[in-house]
Scaffold this active site. Structure first.
Site, PDB file in Angstrom:
ATOM      1  N   GLU A 266      47.978  30.835  40.851  1.00  0.00           N
ATOM      2  CA  GLU A 266      46.750  30.817  41.658  1.00  0.00           C
ATOM      3  C   GLU A 266      45.538  30.447  40.796  1.00  0.00           C
ATOM      4  O   GLU A 266      44.591  29.835  41.272  1.00  0.00           O
ATOM      5  CB  GLU A 266      46.569  32.170  42.364  1.00  0.00           C
ATOM      6  CG  GLU A 266      47.596  32.335  43.480  1.00  0.00           C
ATOM      7  CD  GLU A 266      47.855  33.762  43.926  1.00  0.00           C
ATOM      8  OE1 GLU A 266      47.142  34.681  43.474  1.00  0.00           O
ATOM      9  OE2 GLU A 266      48.791  33.951  44.721  1.00  0.00           O
TER      10      GLU A 266
ATOM     11  N   GLY B 128      54.259  35.063  47.832  1.00  0.00           N
ATOM     12  CA  GLY B 128      53.446  35.461  48.981  1.00  0.00           C
ATOM     13  C   GLY B 128      54.148  35.468  50.328  1.00  0.00           C
ATOM     14  O   GLY B 128      53.502  35.277  51.354  1.00  0.00           O
TER      15      GLY B 128
ATOM     16  N   LYS C 236      45.892  41.185  42.496  1.00  0.00           N
ATOM     17  CA  LYS C 236      45.050  40.043  42.858  1.00  0.00           C
ATOM     18  C   LYS C 236      43.663  40.547  43.254  1.00  0.00           C
ATOM     19  O   LYS C 236      43.173  41.501  42.647  1.00  0.00           O
ATOM     20  CB  LYS C 236      45.739  39.202  43.939  1.00  0.00           C
ATOM     21  CG  LYS C 236      47.170  38.804  43.498  1.00  0.00           C
ATOM     22  CD  LYS C 236      47.845  37.825  44.400  1.00  0.00           C
ATOM     23  CE  LYS C 236      49.230  37.497  43.838  1.00  0.00           C
ATOM     24  NZ  LYS C 236      49.969  36.542  44.641  1.00  0.00           N
TER      25      LYS C 236
ATOM     26  N   HIS D 211      48.618  32.414  35.773  1.00  0.00           N
ATOM     27  CA  HIS D 211      49.139  32.593  37.138  1.00  0.00           C
ATOM     28  C   HIS D 211      48.891  31.315  37.945  1.00  0.00           C
ATOM     29  O   HIS D 211      47.851  30.666  37.796  1.00  0.00           O
ATOM     30  CB  HIS D 211      48.466  33.795  37.810  1.00  0.00           C
ATOM     31  CG  HIS D 211      49.150  34.179  39.090  1.00  0.00           C
ATOM     32  ND1 HIS D 211      48.957  33.490  40.262  1.00  0.00           N
ATOM     33  CD2 HIS D 211      50.058  35.152  39.356  1.00  0.00           C
ATOM     34  CE1 HIS D 211      49.721  34.027  41.205  1.00  0.00           C
ATOM     35  NE2 HIS D 211      50.398  35.043  40.677  1.00  0.00           N
TER      36      HIS D 211
ATOM     37  N   ASN E 273      50.562  43.081  40.349  1.00  0.00           N
ATOM     38  CA  ASN E 273      49.422  42.155  40.316  1.00  0.00           C
ATOM     39  C   ASN E 273      48.673  42.321  41.638  1.00  0.00           C
ATOM     40  O   ASN E 273      49.094  41.799  42.660  1.00  0.00           O
ATOM     41  CB  ASN E 273      49.949  40.717  40.155  1.00  0.00           C
ATOM     42  CG  ASN E 273      48.838  39.684  40.270  1.00  0.00           C
ATOM     43  OD1 ASN E 273      47.655  40.017  40.240  1.00  0.00           O
ATOM     44  ND2 ASN E 273      49.222  38.414  40.407  1.00  0.00           N
TER      45      ASN E 273
ATOM     46  N   GLU F  53      57.741  32.518  38.127  1.00  0.00           N
ATOM     47  CA  GLU F  53      57.236  32.638  39.495  1.00  0.00           C
ATOM     48  C   GLU F  53      57.215  31.272  40.158  1.00  0.00           C
ATOM     49  O   GLU F  53      56.193  30.562  40.096  1.00  0.00           O
ATOM     50  CB  GLU F  53      55.816  33.202  39.502  1.00  0.00           C
ATOM     51  CG  GLU F  53      55.676  34.566  38.874  1.00  0.00           C
ATOM     52  CD  GLU F  53      54.492  35.344  39.451  1.00  0.00           C
ATOM     53  OE1 GLU F  53      54.698  36.470  39.870  1.00  0.00           O
ATOM     54  OE2 GLU F  53      53.376  34.799  39.508  1.00  0.00           O
TER      55      GLU F  53
ATOM     56  N   SER G 226      57.639  37.124  46.184  1.00  0.00           N
ATOM     57  CA  SER G 226      58.194  37.808  47.358  1.00  0.00           C
ATOM     58  C   SER G 226      59.230  38.880  47.016  1.00  0.00           C
ATOM     59  O   SER G 226      60.226  39.028  47.724  1.00  0.00           O
ATOM     60  CB  SER G 226      58.769  36.785  48.343  1.00  0.00           C
ATOM     61  OG  SER G 226      57.753  35.883  48.745  1.00  0.00           O
TER      62      SER G 226
HETATM   63  P1  PGA Z   1      54.050  38.123  45.735  1.00  0.00           P
HETATM   64  O1  PGA Z   1      53.139  37.629  44.528  1.00  0.00           O
HETATM   65  O2  PGA Z   1      54.866  39.296  45.259  1.00  0.00           O
HETATM   66  O3  PGA Z   1      53.067  38.514  46.818  1.00  0.00           O
HETATM   67  O4  PGA Z   1      54.905  36.974  46.139  1.00  0.00           O
HETATM   68  C1  PGA Z   1      53.638  37.518  43.219  1.00  0.00           C
HETATM   69  C2  PGA Z   1      52.580  36.936  42.314  1.00  0.00           C
HETATM   70  O5  PGA Z   1      51.847  36.047  42.756  1.00  0.00           O
HETATM   71  O6  PGA Z   1      52.442  37.377  41.147  1.00  0.00           O
END
Ligand code: PGA
Length: 271
Positions: free
Chosen positions: A107, A181, A19, A105, A17, A175, A223
């Site tokens: 976000e 993150g 983003k 997601h 992903n 998640e 992460s």
């Molecule tokens: P990350 O993000 O691997 O940077 O923690 C995962 C995600 O938000 O899908």
């Protein structure tokens, strides 16, 4: 519409992903080329790359292969065509050659997406003959286990709304928000991940069927790095990962692909 006869996201799957990265197509193509070098010869893992939607058409055209599935990070809640300024429909995404879309997601939920939006988006993705990576996850954990009721609601909100013929086209990405993150030390522990995957399968079994509980793919995201991928994958009853930060570095992402591929190969040899 008939259900697709076969899942493209087989187990294990590792999905990137990106983003809102990178900021131009040239860099996106470079990153993709780095991933392709490794992904194209690995036989025991399915690789998914979800770049910003704007890059999908060009990337799909210049790739033309089948080893990596391209995906979108989101689609519009509106379907078809219409006066919805700025929206990108699932049909448009599918027309680029994308095979999958992430939906829900955290976000996007934080930007105001609600359950009704998510249900509509999932149906749009499925009706456009793509598969769904549906993100769920609690914002915090509590001793009393209330977060489990929250996860259950997120699962049932979607699976009870989607006709059963589509159920196996939905991959769940677990998640937890607090794990997204960060560095490897921010990820969930193996024990907690295993508990969560057991819980998700228990909900699917109790409300739907043992077959759905067994066949639904569960990815973990939050992460995941090359340093913790092995530990998180072995013995946790998950089917792969959804990776943000570490997917922006081709070497790091390819190391994770190799780890999952090799662990799966070793498992198949034992069987
Ligand atoms: P990350 O993000 O691997 O940077 O923690 C995962 C995600 O938000 O899908």
């Amino acid at each position: 519409m008939d259900s697709m006869s076969q899942n493209l996201l087989t187990s294990p799957t590792v999905a990137a992903n990106w983003k809102m990265h990178p900021d131009n197509l040239h860099e996106a193509e470079k990153l993709f080329a780095g991933i392709k070098r490794t992904a194209s010869y690995l036989k025991n893992v399915t690789t998914v790359v979800c770049p910003p939607a704007l890059f999908l058409g060009a990337m799909s055209k210049s790739y033309g292969g089948t080893k990596i599935l391209l995906g979108s990070q989101d689609v519009s809640k509106f379907s078809g065509v219409g006066s919805q300024t700025g929206e990108v429909s699932a049909e448009m995404v599918a027309d680029t050659g994308a095979k999958v879309s992430i939906v829900g997601h955290s976000e996007r939920r934080a930007m105001g997406e609600d359950t009704a939006d998510i249900k509509a988006k999932i149906m749009n993705v499925l009706n456009a003959d793509m598969e769904v990576i549906y993100c769920i996850g609690e914002s915090s954990r509590d001793e009393a286990g209330e977060y489990l009721a929250f996860l259950q609601k997120q699962i049932l909100d979607v699976f009870k709304n989607v006709p059963s013929r589509f159920h196996e086209q939905i991959t769940i990405a677990y998640e937890p928000l607090w794990a997204i993150g960060g560095g490897a030390d921010k990820a969930v522990t193996r024990h907690d991940l295993h508990q969560a995957s057991l819980f998700i399968r228990k909900i699917l079994q109790g409300h739907f069927s043992p077959a759905l509980a067994q066949n639904t793919k569960i990815l973990y995201g939050g992460s995941v790095k090359r340093d913790n991928a092995r530990e998180l994958f072995v013995g946790t009853n998950i089917d792969g990962f959804l990776i943000g930060g570490a997917s922006l570095n081709a070497d790091h992402f390819c190391d994770i692909l190799r780890i999952v591929n090799d662990l799966n190969e070793a498992k198949s040899d034992e069987e």
